[in-house]
Design a protein around this motif. Structure first.
Motif, PDB file in Angstrom:
ATOM      1  N   TYR A  35       0.828  -1.180   0.014  1.00  0.00           N
ATOM      2  CA  TYR A  35       0.005  -0.042   0.014  1.00  0.00           C
ATOM      3  C   TYR A  35       0.924   1.015   0.147  1.00  0.00           C
ATOM      4  O   TYR A  35       2.243   0.985   0.049  1.00  0.00           O
ATOM      5  CB  TYR A  35      -0.733  -0.107   1.123  1.00  0.00           C
ATOM      6  CG  TYR A  35      -0.318  -0.309   2.515  1.00  0.00           C
ATOM      7  CD1 TYR A  35      -0.174  -1.445   3.118  1.00  0.00           C
ATOM      8  CD2 TYR A  35       0.021   0.855   3.370  1.00  0.00           C
ATOM      9  CE1 TYR A  35       0.531  -1.559   4.368  1.00  0.00           C
ATOM     10  CE2 TYR A  35       0.585   0.686   4.608  1.00  0.00           C
ATOM     11  CZ  TYR A  35       0.688  -0.636   5.312  1.00  0.00           C
ATOM     12  OH  TYR A  35       1.384  -0.483   6.187  1.00  0.00           O
ATOM     13  N   GLY A  36       0.259   2.361  -0.110  1.00  0.00           N
ATOM     14  CA  GLY A  36       1.112   3.755  -0.401  1.00  0.00           C
ATOM     15  C   GLY A  36       2.380   3.665   0.498  1.00  0.00           C
ATOM     16  O   GLY A  36       3.479   3.688  -0.205  1.00  0.00           O
ATOM     17  N   ALA A  37       2.212   3.562   1.895  1.00  0.00           N
ATOM     18  CA  ALA A  37       3.411   3.791   2.609  1.00  0.00           C
ATOM     19  C   ALA A  37       4.558   2.686   2.454  1.00  0.00           C
ATOM     20  O   ALA A  37       5.677   3.084   2.375  1.00  0.00           O
ATOM     21  CB  ALA A  37       3.133   3.707   4.180  1.00  0.00           C
ATOM     22  N   LEU A  41       8.509   3.422   0.944  1.00  0.00           N
ATOM     23  CA  LEU A  41       9.438   2.842   1.953  1.00  0.00           C
ATOM     24  C   LEU A  41      10.354   1.827   0.935  1.00  0.00           C
ATOM     25  O   LEU A  41      11.514   1.841   1.014  1.00  0.00           O
ATOM     26  CB  LEU A  41       9.067   2.161   3.143  1.00  0.00           C
ATOM     27  CG  LEU A  41       8.511   3.169   4.233  1.00  0.00           C
ATOM     28  CD1 LEU A  41       7.904   2.382   5.474  1.00  0.00           C
ATOM     29  CD2 LEU A  41       9.730   4.025   4.629  1.00  0.00           C
ATOM     30  N   LEU A  53       4.868  10.475  -1.829  1.00  0.00           N
ATOM     31  CA  LEU A  53       3.819   9.665  -1.498  1.00  0.00           C
ATOM     32  C   LEU A  53       2.538  10.194  -2.920  1.00  0.00           C
ATOM     33  O   LEU A  53       2.202   9.069  -3.273  1.00  0.00           O
ATOM     34  CB  LEU A  53       3.254   9.977  -0.245  1.00  0.00           C
ATOM     35  CG  LEU A  53       1.852   9.283   0.180  1.00  0.00           C
ATOM     36  CD1 LEU A  53       2.133   7.727   0.397  1.00  0.00           C
ATOM     37  CD2 LEU A  53       1.069   9.579   1.599  1.00  0.00           C
ATOM     38  N   HIS A  57       0.992   7.383  -5.343  1.00  0.00           N
ATOM     39  CA  HIS A  57      -0.352   7.152  -5.510  1.00  0.00           C
ATOM     40  C   HIS A  57      -1.096   7.564  -6.848  1.00  0.00           C
ATOM     41  O   HIS A  57      -1.710   6.630  -7.494  1.00  0.00           O
ATOM     42  CB  HIS A  57      -1.292   7.968  -4.598  1.00  0.00           C
ATOM     43  CG  HIS A  57      -1.491   7.303  -3.101  1.00  0.00           C
ATOM     44  ND1 HIS A  57      -2.243   6.222  -2.996  1.00  0.00           N
ATOM     45  CD2 HIS A  57      -1.109   7.508  -1.735  1.00  0.00           C
ATOM     46  CE1 HIS A  57      -2.208   5.913  -1.645  1.00  0.00           C
ATOM     47  NE2 HIS A  57      -1.412   6.520  -1.049  1.00  0.00           N
ATOM     48  N   ARG A  80      -3.263  -0.564  12.570  1.00  0.00           N
ATOM     49  CA  ARG A  80      -3.939   0.571  11.909  1.00  0.00           C
ATOM     50  C   ARG A  80      -5.515   0.659  12.931  1.00  0.00           C
ATOM     51  O   ARG A  80      -6.652   0.997  12.440  1.00  0.00           O
ATOM     52  CB  ARG A  80      -4.688   0.126  10.710  1.00  0.00           C
ATOM     53  CG  ARG A  80      -3.374   0.513   9.655  1.00  0.00           C
ATOM     54  CD  ARG A  80      -3.766   0.106   8.321  1.00  0.00           C
ATOM     55  NE  ARG A  80      -2.660   0.782   7.308  1.00  0.00           N
ATOM     56  CZ  ARG A  80      -2.634   1.968   7.019  1.00  0.00           C
ATOM     57  NH1 ARG A  80      -3.485   2.543   6.992  1.00  0.00           N
ATOM     58  NH2 ARG A  80      -1.630   2.278   6.106  1.00  0.00           N
ATOM     59  N   ARG A  83      -8.793  -0.836  11.420  1.00  0.00           N
ATOM     60  CA  ARG A  83      -9.347  -0.768  10.300  1.00  0.00           C
ATOM     61  C   ARG A  83      -8.873  -1.541   9.063  1.00  0.00           C
ATOM     62  O   ARG A  83      -7.549  -1.739   9.127  1.00  0.00           O
ATOM     63  CB  ARG A  83      -9.156   0.818   9.970  1.00  0.00           C
ATOM     64  CG  ARG A  83     -10.170   1.801  10.340  1.00  0.00           C
ATOM     65  CD  ARG A  83     -10.111   2.872   9.518  1.00  0.00           C
ATOM     66  NE  ARG A  83      -8.911   3.769   9.427  1.00  0.00           N
ATOM     67  CZ  ARG A  83      -8.985   5.037  10.129  1.00  0.00           C
ATOM     68  NH1 ARG A  83      -9.858   5.533  10.822  1.00  0.00           N
ATOM     69  NH2 ARG A  83      -7.791   5.470   9.830  1.00  0.00           N
ATOM     70  N   LYS A  85      -7.562  -2.093   5.103  1.00  0.00           N
ATOM     71  CA  LYS A  85      -7.061  -1.009   4.243  1.00  0.00           C
ATOM     72  C   LYS A  85      -6.906  -1.573   2.752  1.00  0.00           C
ATOM     73  O   LYS A  85      -6.943  -2.716   2.619  1.00  0.00           O
ATOM     74  CB  LYS A  85      -5.726  -0.477   4.813  1.00  0.00           C
ATOM     75  CG  LYS A  85      -4.714  -1.542   4.747  1.00  0.00           C
ATOM     76  CD  LYS A  85      -3.450  -0.788   5.165  1.00  0.00           C
ATOM     77  CE  LYS A  85      -2.475  -0.078   4.600  1.00  0.00           C
ATOM     78  NZ  LYS A  85      -3.184   1.391   4.135  1.00  0.00           N
TER      79      LYS A  85
ATOM     80  N   ASP B  33      -3.334   7.307   6.789  1.00  0.00           N
ATOM     81  CA  ASP B  33      -2.698   6.046   7.351  1.00  0.00           C
ATOM     82  C   ASP B  33      -1.480   5.926   6.833  1.00  0.00           C
ATOM     83  O   ASP B  33      -0.142   5.735   7.528  1.00  0.00           O
ATOM     84  CB  ASP B  33      -3.278   4.784   6.960  1.00  0.00           C
ATOM     85  CG  ASP B  33      -4.786   4.628   8.083  1.00  0.00           C
ATOM     86  OD1 ASP B  33      -4.889   5.428   8.983  1.00  0.00           O
ATOM     87  OD2 ASP B  33      -5.601   3.838   7.324  1.00  0.00           O
ATOM     88  N   ASP B  34      -1.281   6.325   5.463  1.00  0.00           N
ATOM     89  CA  ASP B  34       0.069   6.078   4.904  1.00  0.00           C
ATOM     90  C   ASP B  34       1.167   7.251   5.277  1.00  0.00           C
ATOM     91  O   ASP B  34       2.229   6.903   5.796  1.00  0.00           O
ATOM     92  CB  ASP B  34      -0.090   6.196   3.219  1.00  0.00           C
ATOM     93  CG  ASP B  34      -0.465   5.250   2.461  1.00  0.00           C
ATOM     94  OD1 ASP B  34      -0.611   4.214   3.018  1.00  0.00           O
ATOM     95  OD2 ASP B  34      -0.901   5.365   1.595  1.00  0.00           O
ATOM     96  N   LEU B  35       0.502   8.299   5.416  1.00  0.00           N
ATOM     97  CA  LEU B  35       1.303   9.745   6.011  1.00  0.00           C
ATOM     98  C   LEU B  35       1.891   9.298   7.345  1.00  0.00           C
ATOM     99  O   LEU B  35       2.956   9.416   7.590  1.00  0.00           O
ATOM    100  CB  LEU B  35       0.458  10.963   6.021  1.00  0.00           C
ATOM    101  CG  LEU B  35       0.396  11.464   4.436  1.00  0.00           C
ATOM    102  CD1 LEU B  35      -0.820  12.611   4.577  1.00  0.00           C
ATOM    103  CD2 LEU B  35       1.484  12.021   4.062  1.00  0.00           C
ATOM    104  N   GLN B  37       2.037   6.290   8.991  1.00  0.00           N
ATOM    105  CA  GLN B  37       3.056   5.411   9.039  1.00  0.00           C
ATOM    106  C   GLN B  37       4.566   5.797   8.659  1.00  0.00           C
ATOM    107  O   GLN B  37       5.335   5.635   9.130  1.00  0.00           O
ATOM    108  CB  GLN B  37       2.757   4.212   8.096  1.00  0.00           C
ATOM    109  CG  GLN B  37       3.388   2.851   8.360  1.00  0.00           C
ATOM    110  CD  GLN B  37       2.974   1.726   7.441  1.00  0.00           C
ATOM    111  OE1 GLN B  37       1.868   1.847   6.755  1.00  0.00           O
ATOM    112  NE2 GLN B  37       3.932   0.876   7.382  1.00  0.00           N
ATOM    113  N   LEU B  38       4.513   6.666   7.493  1.00  0.00           N
ATOM    114  CA  LEU B  38       5.776   7.103   6.851  1.00  0.00           C
ATOM    115  C   LEU B  38       6.553   8.032   7.840  1.00  0.00           C
ATOM    116  O   LEU B  38       7.785   7.892   8.023  1.00  0.00           O
ATOM    117  CB  LEU B  38       5.747   7.990   5.650  1.00  0.00           C
ATOM    118  CG  LEU B  38       5.310   6.735   4.210  1.00  0.00           C
ATOM    119  CD1 LEU B  38       4.741   7.863   3.123  1.00  0.00           C
ATOM    120  CD2 LEU B  38       6.413   5.956   3.813  1.00  0.00           C
ATOM    121  N   GLU B  41       7.974   6.011  10.694  1.00  0.00           N
ATOM    122  CA  GLU B  41       9.164   5.311  10.048  1.00  0.00           C
ATOM    123  C   GLU B  41      10.225   6.387   9.885  1.00  0.00           C
ATOM    124  O   GLU B  41      11.540   5.978  10.089  1.00  0.00           O
ATOM    125  CB  GLU B  41       8.653   4.720   8.668  1.00  0.00           C
ATOM    126  CG  GLU B  41       9.638   3.437   8.181  1.00  0.00           C
ATOM    127  CD  GLU B  41       9.018   2.370   9.096  1.00  0.00           C
ATOM    128  OE1 GLU B  41      10.141   1.732   9.587  1.00  0.00           O
ATOM    129  OE2 GLU B  41       7.859   2.135   9.347  1.00  0.00           O
TER     130      GLU B  41
END
Lengths: 118, 875
Positions: A35-37, A41, A53, A57, A80, A83, A85, B33-35, B37-38, B41
């Motif tokens: 997923y995005g994050a 990474l 990001l 996306h 999370r 939730r 995702k 959520d992505d933001l 988590q990043l 990190e």
């Protein structure tokens, strides 16, 4: 910078940008947890360069439009807050295009004359 | 906790806020959520400062059109539309799950709506009467109040000099002033074709004033005294497809007119719809000597006077000016206190009755009455919906509980129940539209209307939509507010209790329903009784086989003696005679009679009918004293036959032989007859005298020989009349038909109220049926246990029916005084009226109780007969 390759005659019209290729690779690497994050990474880790990001996306969106990745809602994780995702998966079409790109590159590698390196 | 928060690094809140501001709702979660988590990190790998910086960069990188625009195919955040979709899905599931209740609801509602729509169309038609005329709001007719013998009468008949006086003294207040004759039959002939059609003689401005739509020719040519205007239908009937313009037609077999124009037929909902021929006023003036003579006679109230008021004035202003115009001009008329006033066209149809100089009743009372009934019938159907919904609330309590726990707020639940009721209302509305389409022809026939459903008018659709939503909201209001108020914990734990008074509103609604229904039924019974009562009133003459023919040409007038002779000679008629009025009407009266012992202040106002020898025998009147006119007495030319009302009016005990002075002559009463009903059968009978006046005659009355079949007799009658009156089509009327017409208004009300009250009862019973069905189902287990313990079917039936009977009983008690007051008021308008007997109320109440028992019992008995083992095992 020309980063557009025509992958194959049979897939005329399906272009894969360089960055899209990278994202697609990252999705494939992170199968089940893409997923995005994690994709950000992964790319940063593998390539040692920073990516935003937003660009990830955007690329995911385009890949999805082209049918190279699909997304589905994955199971909830404690991380999370329970939730569920959206997780991305490379489709078989995506996998094939990656393979084709790789094959073309190999082909090109193979046709480089030895002399070129001297 | 606070400590931990401080140690815990957080991303810049403003950046998150920006993201939330621009990003579509369903993407925010994913991006955040992505933001996050990043961020965490990076805090670990590059430190908080860089992490924050990268966070901000990422937020802005996300704000690109492609990402903001995209729509999700599988969104997780339900919008209003999604909720609505869900509500409707649930509503449909409920509809199918409880198909009986749904059917009761939809059926009841659609019948209620059909009624409301039909009544609405009827009311609309009534209030938009006469609106066809362009100057609708500026045209009045001149009317008069006059007082005789202490009673103020109001009439639309005016004297002819009034027209000239208005023109000369107040000419600037009027755009047009138009005199008109009354509407009567004219014989139109073109070639061999002969028709009898109604029309008026009017002044040339009439077509302009009434904004008649000229299809051919122009109204301007109408000024010529030998020109005529025809309505479209008459022109078509007379000329077929030929061009009617400039054709010469013959009227009443003597005068010729040129057709100068054809106007569009006046619609059915106009007062002047019967005016299908327009003839010039000048012709009327020349043709009829009495009209010419009336030009200066203020005492002869015999003409219709229409005006259009000028733009700069209004009715009240002119009324105050013209009020005493007649008294000013005619001193001898002043003793009747004549008062002229304008009666606006907008009120012609609905406000047309006066009593003692004040407007009373008129059709407006029926507009209100039926409007109210329509609203009530719809209300009854809505009550059904409410009752069934609340009664079944226990079943839905769990759903409400679950929805609340999951996060529904009360407004959402209200929205859910409203969308459910609006859905049902919409289905009912569609059914109602079909029903209206099917029923409209019948309804038109009953109500004497030509209403067309306005399918093509956007306004009516909008109205219909609003009406449906309104019905849905009305029907759903109680359940929506009641059900949404449940406490979720109680509802889910199953300890949900309706409480002792929870059924109270429902019971109140049932009482309302039956109060309305019973009131309507009592009202209907009274209306029907009143009609019956008037029909049973002795008519005073024999209607069977009595035919009347109007004397419509001079030829018929001249040859009528020979014709009557032939009719009797050939045995076609048992008897035949002539008179000046139809058998059950008195068309003229005179106020100058005097008799011995007359109070000088009393006005000798008696109805006058001119008859010939044999008239009495022909109609079969009943002599109470003295004898009929006879050929044997030449003195009978100054003889009089009076009716009993006249004898009473004059205060004569032994009337025969009394001398009556009239028109400078001495008449002698030779006979007294039983009252013949003339005018309205609900009103007192006009005191009338009959005199031998052959020259007054306008009708031939024929008592057909009963030995001949009526078809055969009429064919022979036609051939004889054709011979004596070749210029006219043969038209006749049976006295019985003529008499039946007197009841048409009351009978129409009777039919409509029968219809409405049966609908009301039906809808109410439908509601009861639903409730009974529900309670029987709900108490199945209880019934099973009771049966096991030995309860009989009778006891169970009693248990299930008792509650309903009590409610209907209460409703009846409420309905009696309401109906009594209303119907007494209604009956007061009739002099000859039935009484409000106690049995009407008793019978109606018994009827209501029986209907209730029948409705409820079907369910009660069915429930009591079930096998308890089966019920108890299943549950």
């Amino acid at each position: 910078m020309s980063d557009i390759y025509e992958t194959n005659n049979s897939m005329k019209g399906t272009y894969l940008g360089e960055f899209e290729e990278v994202v697609l690779l990252a999705v494939a690497i992170r199968t089940g947890d893409a997923y995005g994050a994690t994709i950000v990474l992964e790319i940063e880790q593998q390539m040692g360069r920073t990516v935003s990001l937003g660009s990830v996306h955007t690329a995911l969106h385009r890949l999805q439009e082209k049918g190279l990745v699909k997304s589905e809602f994955g199971g909830a994780t404690g991380e999370r807050g329970g939730r569920s995702k959206r997780l991305y998966l490379a489709t078989s079409l995506g996998r094939r295009s990656l393979e084709e790109i790789r094959q073309i590159r190999n082909q090109m590698w193979d046709t480089i004359p030895k002399i070129a390196w001297s | 906790m606070k400590q931990a928060k401080r140690d815990h690094p957080t991303p810049p809140a403003w950046a998150t806020a920006i993201l939330r501001m621009f990003c579509s709702a369903y993407l925010i979660d994913e991006f955040e959520d992505d933001l996050n988590q990043l961020f965490h990190e990076r805090v670990r790998s590059v430190g908080i400062r860089r992490a924050r910086w990268r966070y901000i960069e990422d937020v802005f990188s996300l704000l690109r059109p492609l990402l903001l625009r995209t729509k999700s195919s599988n969104s997780r955040n339900p919008s209003h539309i999604d909720m609505l979709r869900n509500y409707i899905k649930i509503a449909f599931r409920n509809l199918f799950k409880n198909s009986t209740y749904s059917a009761i609801n939809i059926f009841g509602l659609s019948i209620g709506m059909t009624t409301a729509i039909l009544v609405g169309l009827w009311v609309w038609d009534e209030i938009s009467y006469n609106k066809y005329h362009g100057h609708y709001d500026r045209i009045p007719r001149v009317m008069q109040h006059q007082t005789y013998n202490g009673v103020t009468n109001t009439t639309i008949a005016t004297p002819l000099p009034m027209r000239a006086a208005l023109q000369n003294e107040h000419g600037s207040d009027f755009t047009y002033i138009v005199s008109s004759s009354w509407t009567r039959d004219y014989i139109l002939a073109f070639g061999d074709k002969k028709l009898s059609r109604k029309g008026n003689c009017v002044e040339p401005d009439f077509p302009l004033m009434m904004s008649l739509k000229m299809l051919r020719g122009t109204a301007a040519n109408f000024a010529n005294p030998t020109s005529a205007l025809l309505s479209e239908s008459v022109a078509k009937a007379l000329f077929g497809s030929e061009d009617p313009l400039n054709k010469i037609i013959r009227i009443d077999n003597k005068r010729h007119f040129k057709v100068v124009g054809v106007y569009e037929d006046l619609p059915y909902s106009t007062e002047l719809r019967e005016v299908t021929i327009l003839l010039p006023w000048k012709f009327f003036l020349e043709e009829e000597p009495w009209v010419k003579r009336s030009e200066t006679n203020w005492g002869n109230n015999s003409f219709l006077l229409l005006v259009q008021i000028a733009p700069n004035t209004d009715f009240a202003q002119i009324n105050s000016k013209i009020r005493s115009i007649k008294a000013r001009h005619a001193k001898e008329e002043a003793r009747f206190d004549p008062q002229a006033f304008l009666h606006p066209m907008s009120k012609w149809h609905l406000y047309s009755e006066w009593e003692n100089g004040l407007p009373v009743r008129g059709r407006i009372q029926y507009v209100w009455l039926f409007g109210l009934i329509g609203a009530f019938v719809l209300l009854l159907a809505c009550i059904n919906f409410m009752n069934l919904a609340t009664a079944r609330s226990q079943k839905r309590a769990k759903e409400v509980g679950v929805r609340k726990v999951v996060g529904s707020v009360r407004s959402q639940l209200i929205a859910q129940f409203f969308s459910e009721s609006i859905l049902i209302a919409s289905i009912a509305a569609i059914c109602a539209l079909f029903l209206v389409q099917i029923l409209l022809p019948f309804f038109n026939q009953i109500a004497d209307k030509q209403i067309v459903f306005p399918w093509d008018s956007g306004k009516s659709w909008l109205l219909g939509l609003g009406f449906t939503v309104f019905t849905g909201l009305l029907a759903g209001s109680y359940p929506a507010l009641y059900l949404s108020g449940f406490r979720p914990v109680k509802a889910l734990r199953g300890t949900f209790q309706t409480g002792r008074f929870a059924a109270l509103p429902r019971q109140a609604l049932v009482v309302v329903q039956f109060t309305v229904s019973v009131t309507l039924v009592i009202g209907t019974v009274v209306v029907l009784r009143q009609i019956r009562h008037a029909k049973d009133r002795p008519v005073g003459f024999d209607r069977a086989g009595l035919v009347s023919v109007a004397i419509n040409t001079t030829e018929l007038q001249d040859h009528s003696r020979a014709l009557l002779h032939e009719l009797r000679q050939t045995g076609l008629a048992l008897n035949a005679g002539k008179s000046s009025s139809p058998t059950s009407e008195v068309w003229s009266s005179d106020a100058s009679f005097s008799w011995p012992g007359k109070d000088p202040d009393q006005l000798g106002d008696l109805g006058t009918v001119g008859v010939t020898h044999g008239y009495g025998q022909t109609v079969g009147w009943q002599l109470k004293q003295g004898r009929d006119f006879s050929n044997g007495f030449s003195t009978d030319n100054l003889g009089m036959v009076i009716n009993e009302s006249a004898a009473r009016f004059m205060g004569l005990k032994n009337a025969v032989g009394t001398k009556i002075a009239w028109n400078n002559e001495q008449y002698t009463i030779i006979g007294v007859i039983g009252d013949v009903i003339t005018g309205s059968p609900f009103m007192p009978i006009q005191p009338t005298v009959f005199m031998l006046k052959e020259d007054w005659a306008s009708f031939i009355h024929i008592r057909l020989n009963p030995a001949l079949g009526s078809r055969q007799a009429l064919t022979r009658l036609e051939s004889i009349f054709k011979r004596y009156n070749p210029g006219s089509p043969f038209e006749y009327r049976f006295a019985s038909q003529e008499y039946a017409l007197k009841f048409s208004t009351e009978e129409r009300i009777g039919t409509l109220s029968t219809l409405f009250s049966s609908l009301a009862i039906f809808i109410s019973c439908l509601g009861l049926l639903g409730l009974a069905l529900y309670f029987a189902e709900q108490r199945q287990k209880e019934i099973g246990i009771r049966k096991v313990l030995g309860a009989s079917v009778g006891t169970l039936w009693q248990m299930l029916s008792k509650d309903f009977l009590i409610l209907v009983g209460i409703a009846c008690l409420v309905a009696i005084p309401v109906a009594f007051t209303a119907m007494r008021h209604w009956l007061e308008q009739y002099t000859y009226r039935t009484d409000l007997s106690w049995w009407i109320f008793v019978v109606t109440i018994l009827g209501a109780l029986v209907v209730t028992i029948l409705t409820v019992s079907v369910q009660a008995v069915k429930a009591s007969l079930q096998n308890p083992v089966k019920i108890l095992r299943d549950h």
